[in-house]
Design a protein around this motif. Structure first.
Motif, PDB file in Angstrom:
ATOM      1  N   ILE A 124       0.875  -1.160  -0.060  1.00  0.00           N
ATOM      2  CA  ILE A 124       0.084   0.188   0.011  1.00  0.00           C
ATOM      3  C   ILE A 124       0.988   1.309   0.030  1.00  0.00           C
ATOM      4  N   THR A 137      -6.361   4.338  -3.339  1.00  0.00           N
ATOM      5  CA  THR A 137      -5.347   3.090  -2.896  1.00  0.00           C
ATOM      6  C   THR A 137      -6.488   1.903  -2.413  1.00  0.00           C
ATOM      7  N   HIS A 138      -7.525   2.260  -1.728  1.00  0.00           N
ATOM      8  CA  HIS A 138      -8.261   1.270  -1.391  1.00  0.00           C
ATOM      9  C   HIS A 138      -8.886   0.337  -2.390  1.00  0.00           C
ATOM     10  N   MET A 141      -6.191  -1.675  -4.308  1.00  0.00           N
ATOM     11  CA  MET A 141      -5.837  -3.024  -3.725  1.00  0.00           C
ATOM     12  C   MET A 141      -7.005  -3.915  -3.930  1.00  0.00           C
TER      13      MET A 141
END
Length: 246
Positions: A124, A137-138, A141
């Motif tokens: 991350i 970014t959430h 992923m």
């Protein structure tokens, strides 16, 4: 004399040695052959001696995951984020190809161990350091999924027909009959699944080049992430747009 040798072995035994021996045993014999008794035999100790270093087999498997994670190359400093992520993922893939049992163990883990959490955190960090928002970014992923570990569930798996892994070798005439049946019932699947063929002498053999397909999908994802990052994408805006279009 035997007791003296056994005593010396026990003195040298430590958690790292136990885990490395377990990894080697799984590499050579497979997970089905991995047991505390068999591992004790490999190390020259009674099984009870292992429990000083791992509480049970589940903890042993967690430790083996920890051992292989340590083999994955760290993020490359100074590289652009796309190249850094790509290299990290391909390093993880190379590790899993060396340890064919590792995917099964990773998929079976119910506890997020410090080693697993540490790897995810560092992964991350590559996006956050590149200026990606926490929101993007959430979702990145989620999109990456198991690719951060170097594997995906293959859609077209023809390993049974080319002797891959533990698959059973299928006779050419039997395989031909299977293709005829598939062609009659599912012509579109057969057409797409066999679109990319390789020479018989190829390293990957006949069928899909798994490495190429993996990198192809990885690069598509990275290009998409870059586009959204440049656009300043947010999930709130995306959801609002979906509602308006609906």
């Amino acid at each position: 004399m035997t007791q003296q040798i056994d005593g010396q072995r026990r003195v040298r035994l430590n958690r790292n040695r136990v885990l490395q021996a377990a990894v080697s045993l799984a590499d050579e014999a497979g997970l089905d052959e991995l047991s505390m008794r068999r591992l004790g035999q490999e190390l020259g100790v009674v099984p009870m001696a292992l429990y000083k270093h791992v509480a049970n087999k589940e903890e042993l498997l967690d430790g083996m995951v920890e051992a292989i994670i340590s083999e994955i190359d760290p993020a490359v400093g100074g590289a652009d984020w796309k190249n850094a992520v790509r290299l990290r993922v391909l390093s993880a893939r190379a590790v899993l190809q060396r340890h064919r049992w590792a995917r099964q163990v990773l998929e079976s883990r119910t506890n997020q161990t410090p080693a697993v959490l540490g790897y995810m955190d560092s992964f991350i960090a590559m996006f956050l350091a590149a200026g990606f928002s926490v929101d993007l970014t959430h979702h990145v992923m989620h999109a990456m999924g198991s690719r951060i570990w170097g594997f995906t569930q293959e859609l077209f798996d023809d390993s049974a027909g080319r002797g891959g892994g533990d698959a059973v070798e299928v006779a050419p005439e039997v395989q031909a009959a299977m293709f005829e049946q598939i062609a009659a019932r599912y012509p579109n699947i057969l057409q797409v699944a066999t679109a990319a063929r390789h020479d018989e002498g190829s390293v990957v053999g006949r069928g899909c080049d798994d490495q190429f397909e993996f990198e192809f999908a990885l690069d598509l994802l990275l290009d998409g992430f870059e586009r959204l990052h440049r656009q300043g994408w947010t999930s709130r805006q995306a959801k609002k747009q979906q509602r308006n279009e609906g």
